[in-house]
Design a protein around this motif. Structure first.
Motif, PDB file in Angstrom:
ATOM      1  N   ALA A  61       5.093   4.766   4.168  1.00 48.53           N
ATOM      2  CA  ALA A  61       3.728   4.550   3.995  1.00 48.53           C
ATOM      3  C   ALA A  61       3.087   3.196   4.802  1.00 48.53           C
ATOM      4  O   ALA A  61       2.025   2.857   5.086  1.00 48.53           O
ATOM      5  CB  ALA A  61       3.331   4.390   2.627  1.00 48.53           C
ATOM      6  N   GLY A  62       4.164   2.538   5.065  1.00 48.07           N
ATOM      7  CA  GLY A  62       4.183   1.140   5.730  1.00 48.07           C
ATOM      8  C   GLY A  62       4.649  -0.018   5.355  1.00 48.07           C
ATOM      9  O   GLY A  62       4.513  -1.082   5.626  1.00 48.07           O
ATOM     10  N   THR A 175      -7.369   6.396  -7.852  1.00 53.58           N
ATOM     11  CA  THR A 175      -7.376   7.356  -6.938  1.00 53.58           C
ATOM     12  C   THR A 175      -8.319   7.180  -5.688  1.00 53.58           C
ATOM     13  O   THR A 175      -8.548   7.656  -4.510  1.00 53.58           O
ATOM     14  CB  THR A 175      -7.186   8.729  -7.106  1.00 53.58           C
ATOM     15  N   ARG A 176      -9.655   6.536  -6.111  1.00 54.47           N
ATOM     16  CA  ARG A 176     -10.668   6.451  -5.474  1.00 54.47           C
ATOM     17  C   ARG A 176     -10.512   5.309  -4.215  1.00 54.47           C
ATOM     18  O   ARG A 176     -11.014   5.310  -3.387  1.00 54.47           O
ATOM     19  CB  ARG A 176     -12.032   6.087  -6.003  1.00 54.47           C
ATOM     20  N   THR A 177      -9.546   4.167  -4.682  1.00 56.75           N
ATOM     21  CA  THR A 177      -9.255   3.416  -3.790  1.00 56.75           C
ATOM     22  C   THR A 177      -7.829   3.101  -3.189  1.00 56.75           C
ATOM     23  O   THR A 177      -7.675   2.509  -2.298  1.00 56.75           O
ATOM     24  CB  THR A 177      -9.917   1.916  -4.264  1.00 56.75           C
ATOM     25  N   GLU A 178      -7.108   3.578  -4.143  1.00 55.22           N
ATOM     26  CA  GLU A 178      -5.422   3.576  -4.157  1.00 55.22           C
ATOM     27  C   GLU A 178      -4.840   4.675  -3.734  1.00 55.22           C
ATOM     28  O   GLU A 178      -5.167   5.737  -3.922  1.00 55.22           O
ATOM     29  CB  GLU A 178      -4.992   2.923  -5.206  1.00 55.22           C
ATOM     30  N   SER A 179      -3.649   4.603  -2.993  1.00 62.37           N
ATOM     31  CA  SER A 179      -2.916   5.577  -2.465  1.00 62.37           C
ATOM     32  C   SER A 179      -2.087   6.287  -3.839  1.00 62.37           C
ATOM     33  O   SER A 179      -1.848   5.426  -4.604  1.00 62.37           O
ATOM     34  CB  SER A 179      -1.942   5.259  -1.433  1.00 62.37           C
ATOM     35  N   ALA A 180      -1.480   7.514  -3.539  1.00 64.15           N
ATOM     36  CA  ALA A 180      -0.562   7.779  -4.554  1.00 64.15           C
ATOM     37  C   ALA A 180       0.664   6.904  -4.626  1.00 64.15           C
ATOM     38  O   ALA A 180       1.202   6.609  -5.675  1.00 64.15           O
ATOM     39  CB  ALA A 180      -0.145   9.262  -4.354  1.00 64.15           C
ATOM     40  N   VAL A 181       1.029   6.428  -3.381  1.00 66.47           N
ATOM     41  CA  VAL A 181       2.149   5.551  -3.483  1.00 66.47           C
ATOM     42  C   VAL A 181       2.147   4.266  -4.124  1.00 66.47           C
ATOM     43  O   VAL A 181       2.981   3.795  -4.858  1.00 66.47           O
ATOM     44  CB  VAL A 181       2.770   5.402  -1.975  1.00 66.47           C
ATOM     45  N   SER A 182       1.076   3.582  -3.982  1.00 66.52           N
ATOM     46  CA  SER A 182       0.480   2.351  -4.504  1.00 66.52           C
ATOM     47  C   SER A 182       0.424   2.391  -5.918  1.00 66.52           C
ATOM     48  O   SER A 182       1.057   1.851  -6.923  1.00 66.52           O
ATOM     49  CB  SER A 182      -0.853   1.749  -3.848  1.00 66.52           C
ATOM     50  N   ILE A 183      -0.050   3.701  -6.717  1.00 67.68           N
ATOM     51  CA  ILE A 183      -0.467   4.189  -7.849  1.00 67.68           C
ATOM     52  C   ILE A 183       1.225   4.017  -8.629  1.00 67.68           C
ATOM     53  O   ILE A 183       1.371   3.408  -9.831  1.00 67.68           O
ATOM     54  CB  ILE A 183      -1.118   5.092  -8.169  1.00 67.68           C
ATOM     55  N   ILE A 184       2.045   4.626  -8.129  1.00 69.88           N
ATOM     56  CA  ILE A 184       3.202   4.850  -8.567  1.00 69.88           C
ATOM     57  C   ILE A 184       4.064   3.516  -8.414  1.00 69.88           C
ATOM     58  O   ILE A 184       4.799   3.302  -9.441  1.00 69.88           O
ATOM     59  CB  ILE A 184       4.078   6.123  -7.946  1.00 69.88           C
ATOM     60  N   PHE A 185       3.914   2.834  -7.661  1.00 73.89           N
ATOM     61  CA  PHE A 185       4.710   1.635  -7.204  1.00 73.89           C
ATOM     62  C   PHE A 185       4.327   0.642  -8.299  1.00 73.89           C
ATOM     63  O   PHE A 185       5.185  -0.029  -9.134  1.00 73.89           O
ATOM     64  CB  PHE A 185       4.429   0.921  -6.090  1.00 73.89           C
ATOM     65  N   TRP A 186       3.089   0.470  -8.627  1.00 73.58           N
ATOM     66  CA  TRP A 186       2.526  -0.490  -9.458  1.00 73.58           C
ATOM     67  C   TRP A 186       2.919   0.086 -11.056  1.00 73.58           C
ATOM     68  O   TRP A 186       3.325  -0.891 -12.037  1.00 73.58           O
ATOM     69  CB  TRP A 186       1.016  -0.807  -9.315  1.00 73.58           C
ATOM     70  N   TYR A 226       3.872  11.034  -8.950  1.00 71.53           N
ATOM     71  CA  TYR A 226       3.491  10.945  -7.621  1.00 71.53           C
ATOM     72  C   TYR A 226       2.563  12.296  -7.502  1.00 71.53           C
ATOM     73  O   TYR A 226       1.440  12.384  -6.903  1.00 71.53           O
ATOM     74  CB  TYR A 226       4.403  10.707  -6.724  1.00 71.53           C
ATOM     75  N   CYS A 227       3.175  13.459  -8.040  1.00 71.49           N
ATOM     76  CA  CYS A 227       2.563  14.719  -7.645  1.00 71.49           C
ATOM     77  C   CYS A 227       1.357  14.720  -8.380  1.00 71.49           C
ATOM     78  O   CYS A 227       0.231  15.241  -8.086  1.00 71.49           O
ATOM     79  CB  CYS A 227       3.491  16.058  -8.260  1.00 71.49           C
ATOM     80  N   PHE A 228       1.364  13.856  -9.778  1.00 72.36           N
ATOM     81  CA  PHE A 228       0.044  13.931 -10.359  1.00 72.36           C
ATOM     82  C   PHE A 228      -1.055  13.326  -9.737  1.00 72.36           C
ATOM     83  O   PHE A 228      -2.338  13.692  -9.852  1.00 72.36           O
ATOM     84  CB  PHE A 228       0.249  13.426 -11.790  1.00 72.36           C
TER      85      PHE A 228
END
Length: 296
Positions: A61-62, A175-186, A226-228
């Protein structure tokens, strides 16, 4: 009309299929791991190993720039609530029968749907409510909790269900502002920080066999969420959450296959009700959404 700018029920259902598969697997792996380790330790290992497992997605993702956030307090609140609810769920298992825990846990979609309507402005029409009610009835038929007075374990289980609902709504908001990867990372970072001290106080080194189960727990725990989160990016909470009812019959099936737990007529009837509710929710909503987009 969905509050998501690009709703796709089919994609949401696909990601929820991944969630359901991983959650069923983690139920078996977690049960085996708790034979030797404390819940605090399993939760810590799940989060710390999960950060390693998530890194390929973070890198794709970067890198760390992709998980930079301006909503850290929101992430912290969501994960504090989720961690507490998760611990309460495990604690309830030691206080009341499993059937009661499961029955009470699956009141969560009711709380999540109500909270999403109030705080996220999502719509909740009669069809969605009926899908939720069918799912709840199906769950009650399967687990058939025994009648009796409310005790502390039941109250803890109910509080956990409400906590899970709050967590779900907070994820939808993220999810309105954050990616799924970011949500799971935090999620992994915050829950590792929360669980570090209690886990270390109760620490014991897992055996080789239990390490294998812990790795499975970490993988499933990381990628199920992540899937959720991806599912929540494609559809409203009131559409996604009722799909989770399928976890009950799927877990019952795995219990029968792995642990020879009994399946009976009530389980079959409950599965039928749950499937009916989900089909009602999934098959008719795309048509409504298509018409709404035509009118827009």
């Amino acid at each position: 009309m969905s509050s998501h700018p690009n709703p796709s029920i089919a994609r949401a259902a696909g990601w929820m299929a991944g969630w359901l598969t991983l959650m069923v697997v983690i139920a078996v792996a977690g049960r085996e791991a708790t034979r030797e380790l404390s819940v605090f330790q399993i939760m810590l290992l799940r989060s710390t190993l999960g950060m390693v497992m998530l890194w390929p997605l973070v890198r794709a993702a970067g890198g760390l720039a992709a998980v930079r956030t301006q909503r850290l307090p929101h992430h912290a609140l969501r994960n504090a609530v989720h961690y507490t609810a998760q611990y309460g769920w495990f604690l309830a298992l030691t206080l009341i029968p499993l059937a009661q825990v499961v029955a009470i846990e699956f009141t969560m979609p009711i709380w999540a749907a109500a909270l999403a309507v109030v705080f996220l402005g999502e719509s909740m029409d009669g069809r969605k409510w009926f899908a939720v009610v069918l799912g709840l009835v199906g769950v009650a038929v399967i687990v058939r909790p025994s009648a009796g007075d409310i005790d502390v374990g039941q109250l803890i289980a109910l509080a956990s269900a409400v906590g899970f609902a709050v967590s779900v709504v907070l994820v939808k908001s993220l999810t309105r502002t954050e990616s799924a990867v970011s949500i799971i990372f935090w999620m992994l970072v915050v829950q590792s920080a929360i669980g570090m001290v209690p886990a270390l106080l109760l620490w014991q080194w897992p055996s080789a066999q239990v390490w294998a189960w812990v790795v499975v727990v970490a993988f499933c725990g990381t990628y199920s969420h992540y899937c959720f989160a991806r599912a929540m990016q494609h559809a409203d909470t009131t559409v996604v959450v009722p799909m989770d009812f399928l976890r009950v019959p799927l877990t019952a099936l795995v219990g029968w296959l792995v642990y020879s737990e009994r399946l009976d007529l009530f389980t079959g009837l409950g599965v039928g009700l749950i499937l009916a509710g989900n089909l009602l929710n999934l098959l008719r909503l795309p048509k409504v959404g298509w018409r709404a987009r035509r009118k827009a």
